[in-house]
Design an enzyme around this catalytic site. Structure first.
Site, PDB file in Angstrom:
ATOM      1  N   GLY A  48      51.228  45.768  36.615  1.00 53.26           N
ATOM      2  CA  GLY A  48      51.102  45.193  37.963  1.00 53.26           C
ATOM      3  C   GLY A  48      51.664  43.786  37.957  1.00 53.26           C
ATOM      4  O   GLY A  48      50.995  42.829  38.341  1.00 53.26           O
ATOM      5  N   TYR A  53      48.491  38.091  41.370  1.00 50.64           N
ATOM      6  CA  TYR A  53      47.924  37.654  40.101  1.00 50.64           C
ATOM      7  C   TYR A  53      48.699  38.165  38.883  1.00 50.64           C
ATOM      8  O   TYR A  53      48.772  37.485  37.855  1.00 50.64           O
ATOM      9  CB  TYR A  53      46.450  38.084  40.019  1.00 50.64           C
ATOM     10  CG  TYR A  53      45.535  37.078  40.674  1.00 50.64           C
ATOM     11  CD1 TYR A  53      45.426  35.790  40.159  1.00 50.64           C
ATOM     12  CD2 TYR A  53      44.786  37.388  41.801  1.00 50.64           C
ATOM     13  CE1 TYR A  53      44.601  34.843  40.745  1.00 50.64           C
ATOM     14  CE2 TYR A  53      43.960  36.439  42.396  1.00 50.64           C
ATOM     15  CZ  TYR A  53      43.873  35.174  41.853  1.00 50.64           C
ATOM     16  OH  TYR A  53      43.062  34.220  42.427  1.00 50.64           O
ATOM     17  N   ALA A 112      52.426  53.306  37.380  1.00 50.81           N
ATOM     18  CA  ALA A 112      51.664  52.946  36.180  1.00 50.81           C
ATOM     19  C   ALA A 112      50.488  53.893  35.933  1.00 50.81           C
ATOM     20  O   ALA A 112      49.956  53.940  34.828  1.00 50.81           O
ATOM     21  CB  ALA A 112      51.145  51.515  36.307  1.00 50.81           C
ATOM     22  N   ALA A 140      46.880  46.671  42.117  1.00 51.13           N
ATOM     23  CA  ALA A 140      46.148  46.818  43.381  1.00 51.13           C
ATOM     24  C   ALA A 140      46.924  47.856  44.172  1.00 51.13           C
ATOM     25  O   ALA A 140      48.111  47.669  44.442  1.00 51.13           O
ATOM     26  CB  ALA A 140      46.086  45.501  44.128  1.00 51.13           C
ATOM     27  N   TYR A 235      33.009  43.444  50.633  1.00 56.39           N
ATOM     28  CA  TYR A 235      33.615  43.341  49.301  1.00 56.39           C
ATOM     29  C   TYR A 235      32.632  43.717  48.190  1.00 56.39           C
ATOM     30  O   TYR A 235      32.597  44.866  47.763  1.00 56.39           O
ATOM     31  CB  TYR A 235      34.252  41.952  49.063  1.00 56.39           C
ATOM     32  CG  TYR A 235      35.305  42.090  47.978  1.00 56.39           C
ATOM     33  CD1 TYR A 235      36.648  42.245  48.302  1.00 56.39           C
ATOM     34  CD2 TYR A 235      34.936  42.194  46.639  1.00 56.39           C
ATOM     35  CE1 TYR A 235      37.596  42.481  47.309  1.00 56.39           C
ATOM     36  CE2 TYR A 235      35.876  42.432  45.647  1.00 56.39           C
ATOM     37  CZ  TYR A 235      37.194  42.565  45.991  1.00 56.39           C
ATOM     38  OH  TYR A 235      38.118  42.814  45.007  1.00 56.39           O
TER      39      TYR A 235
HETATM   40  P1  NAD Z   1      49.108  42.378  44.637  1.00 54.92           P
HETATM   41  O1  NAD Z   1      49.151  43.311  45.790  1.00 54.92           O
HETATM   42  O2  NAD Z   1      49.619  41.006  44.821  1.00 54.92           O
HETATM   43  O3  NAD Z   1      49.893  43.028  43.376  1.00 54.92           O
HETATM   44  C1  NAD Z   1      49.668  44.357  42.986  1.00 54.92           C
HETATM   45  C2  NAD Z   1      50.597  44.737  41.840  1.00 54.92           C
HETATM   46  O4  NAD Z   1      50.315  46.107  41.502  1.00 54.92           O
HETATM   47  C3  NAD Z   1      52.096  44.696  42.186  1.00 54.92           C
HETATM   48  O5  NAD Z   1      52.808  44.235  41.055  1.00 54.92           O
HETATM   49  C4  NAD Z   1      52.450  46.168  42.427  1.00 54.92           C
HETATM   50  O6  NAD Z   1      53.803  46.524  42.175  1.00 54.92           O
HETATM   51  C5  NAD Z   1      51.546  46.813  41.402  1.00 54.92           C
HETATM   52  N1  NAD Z   1      51.281  48.231  41.655  1.00 54.92           N
HETATM   53  C6  NAD Z   1      50.586  48.801  42.662  1.00 54.92           C
HETATM   54  N2  NAD Z   1      50.557  50.152  42.503  1.00 54.92           N
HETATM   55  C7  NAD Z   1      51.237  50.429  41.358  1.00 54.92           C
HETATM   56  C8  NAD Z   1      51.526  51.602  40.646  1.00 54.92           C
HETATM   57  N3  NAD Z   1      51.111  52.802  41.058  1.00 54.92           N
HETATM   58  N4  NAD Z   1      52.261  51.508  39.509  1.00 54.92           N
HETATM   59  C9  NAD Z   1      52.706  50.291  39.056  1.00 54.92           C
HETATM   60  N5  NAD Z   1      52.432  49.141  39.671  1.00 54.92           N
HETATM   61  C10 NAD Z   1      51.708  49.205  40.820  1.00 54.92           C
HETATM   62  O7  NAD Z   1      47.597  42.334  44.130  1.00 54.92           O
HETATM   63  P2  NAD Z   1      46.644  41.115  43.671  1.00 54.92           P
HETATM   64  O8  NAD Z   1      45.953  40.571  44.844  1.00 54.92           O
HETATM   65  O9  NAD Z   1      47.375  40.222  42.742  1.00 54.92           O
HETATM   66  O10 NAD Z   1      45.551  41.934  42.867  1.00 54.92           O
HETATM   67  C11 NAD Z   1      45.622  42.168  41.465  1.00 54.92           C
HETATM   68  C12 NAD Z   1      44.209  42.303  40.941  1.00 54.92           C
HETATM   69  O11 NAD Z   1      43.527  41.056  41.159  1.00 54.92           O
HETATM   70  C13 NAD Z   1      43.375  43.378  41.658  1.00 54.92           C
HETATM   71  O12 NAD Z   1      42.524  43.985  40.729  1.00 54.92           O
HETATM   72  C14 NAD Z   1      42.565  42.562  42.651  1.00 54.92           C
HETATM   73  O13 NAD Z   1      41.363  43.211  43.040  1.00 54.92           O
HETATM   74  C15 NAD Z   1      42.296  41.315  41.819  1.00 54.92           C
HETATM   75  N6  NAD Z   1      41.881  40.122  42.575  1.00 54.92           N
HETATM   76  C16 NAD Z   1      42.572  39.701  43.678  1.00 54.92           C
HETATM   77  C17 NAD Z   1      42.109  38.596  44.377  1.00 54.92           C
HETATM   78  C18 NAD Z   1      42.831  38.095  45.604  1.00 54.92           C
HETATM   79  O14 NAD Z   1      42.246  37.302  46.344  1.00 54.92           O
HETATM   80  N7  NAD Z   1      44.058  38.493  45.830  1.00 54.92           N
HETATM   81  C19 NAD Z   1      40.973  37.879  43.938  1.00 54.92           C
HETATM   82  C20 NAD Z   1      40.334  38.307  42.777  1.00 54.92           C
HETATM   83  C21 NAD Z   1      40.784  39.433  42.110  1.00 54.92           C
END
Ligand code: NAD
Length: 397
Positions: A48, A53, A112, A140, A235
């Site tokens: 991801g 993140y 993935a 995500a 959440y």
């Molecule tokens: P994002 O949407 O910015 O990035 C998601 C990533 O997942 C991308 O690189 C996308 O290409 C990849 N992805 C999705 N489906 C895929 C698949 N089937 N195969 C390969 N890659 C795939 O998400 P984010 O907000 O950075 O979230 C990442 C993690 O951080 C999650 O677990 C989320 O719950 C957690 N998180 C996010 C926040 C927030 O506020 N954004 C806060 C705390 C924790």
């Protein structure tokens, strides 16, 4: 072609290659300005890796620790006359910067959750790196196809038990109104956990372990969120929160599996930030707008890159991860201070459409959102022709 933002609800269907490259370069500059991380990771797999993140984790490892990185994402390539996704351009830019710095970087564009992608990545680790010493799990996704049964699980963002009514922000219009979300029904909770819980993290770790590509002392980390009580119904106590509980179950299981390698699994609780994933969660964008205002005024505001740099530098690799009672790393610590939460909570009660720009940082929310797609970056000529067919070097070999 000339590329301008086209926003549809909580996504932008266009992305600007040069803008995305600037965004990536800005993140690299943040990490470099902090110097090298002592005893940081050297060979890193990021699942991801293309935005939010995960991208910041990849940048922090590469430019904060000179790490070789393999990234996995699932995105649309650019074509000569059609935009790819921002993630594609981010990865293209990251790889170019990594090459210029003499750092190994290879990327995989595919699902993935599938077995073939896991096998391909493992083959690449074996061939190019031998082993990895850090695995970041930052997916995500709204759905996941079960690699064995072929069943497609769908993740939903719903409260559990009873419906939830709260203030909500329309991030396009700036209107604050009320939203009522019906509770989860049927197997919503199980489906969401199958997508966003820990099962796939465990499948990845099992596959990597079995292939012998995890180094002694390996670390693996997956990301979670807790946030303030006002968002708990949607959440922490909602379907997504149940999935995050499952992540913690898997973290404990992985600790046992990694013990023979002196390895360690972590769940890191990160700050609420504007990402493609978080913008789709009801209620959260209003909270983020209020939070940004308070934390920017405080001087404690961080974006994903500062968060991920701090996670590696001041938690996982400084010998003092400062885990909470449940064994989680907390880089949401500044967000969750009582002072910040008291002020955000007070403003939450009073916020409406008319006073949003006074009480909250709606402008900051919108500009962060646009930056995710490469728009609004200083030094980019948005009136100039841009080539949407930019390639990711390691995918062209
Ligand atoms: P994002 O949407 O910015 O990035 C998601 C990533 O997942 C991308 O690189 C996308 O290409 C990849 N992805 C999705 N489906 C895929 C698949 N089937 N195969 C390969 N890659 C795939 O998400 P984010 O907000 O950075 O979230 C990442 C993690 O951080 C999650 O677990 C989320 O719950 C957690 N998180 C996010 C926040 C927030 O506020 N954004 C806060 C705390 C924790």
């Amino acid at each position: 072609m000339i590329i301008a933002p086209k926003i549809r609800g909580f996504i932008c269907t266009t992305a600007h290659p040069e803008g995305c490259a600037k965004h990536v370069a800005g993140q690299i500059a943040v990490v470099k300005s902090r110097g090298l991380i002592g005893n940081g990771p050297k060979k890193v797999l990021v699942i991801g890796s293309s935005t939010g993140y995960g991208l910041s984790s990849r940048i922090a490892a590469a430019f904060g620790s000179n790490a070789a990185t393999i990234g996995v994402f699932f995105e649309k390539p650019g074509e000569p006359a059609k935009c790819g996704t921002a993630d594609w351009y981010n990865t293209a830019a990251f790889e170019k910067e990594a090459a210029a710095a003499g750092l190994y970087a290879r990327s995989f564009n595919g699902d993935a959750f599938s077995d073939p992608v896991k096998s391909e990545v493992i083959a690449a680790i074996k061939a190019d790196l031998g082993q990895v010493d850090l695995v970041i799990y930052s997916l995500a996704s709204p759905r996941r196809t079960d690699p064995k049964s072929g069943e497609v699980y769908k993740s939903v963002l719903k409260p559990v038990g009873e419906s939830y009514t709260a203030k909500n922000l329309n991030t396009t219009t700036g209107v604050v109104n009320e939203i009522t979300i019906a509770p989860a029904e049927g197997d919503d909770e199980a489906q969401t956990t199958a997508v966003m819980g820990g099962e796939d993290w465990e499948l990845w770790t099992d596959a990597l372990l079995e292939a012998g590509v995890l180094a002694d002392g390996v670390r693996t980390v997956a990301y979670s969120y807790i946030g303030p009580e006002v968002t708990w119904p949607i959440y922490k106590n909602g379907t997504i929160g149940k999935a995050k509980e499952d992540l913690e179950r898997v973290q404990r299981a992985l600790d046992e599996k990694l013990a023979p390698l002196n390895g360690k699994a972590w769940v890191s609780v990160n700050k609420a930030l504007v990402t493609q994933a978080s913008s789709a969660i009801p209620v959260v964008p209003l909270y983020i707008s209020l939070l940004y205002k308070v934390m920017k005024a405080d001087g404690t505001h961080e974006d994903t890159i500062e968060q991920m740099d701090r996670l590696l530098r001041d938690r996982i690799y400084n010998g003092n991860p400062q885990a909470d009672a449940a064994g989680r790393i907390r880089v949401d610590d500044w967000e969750m201070t009582p002072e910040v939460q008291a002020l955000v909570g007070k403003r939450w009660d009073g916020v409406n459409t008319e006073n949003l720009s006074e009480l909250g940082d709606f402008e900051g929310y919108q500009s962060s959102f646009l930056r995710l797609f490469g728009f609004g970056l200083t030094g980019v000529d948005y009136a100039a022709e841009s080539d949407p067919g930019v390639g990711v070097p390691s995918l062209e070999r």
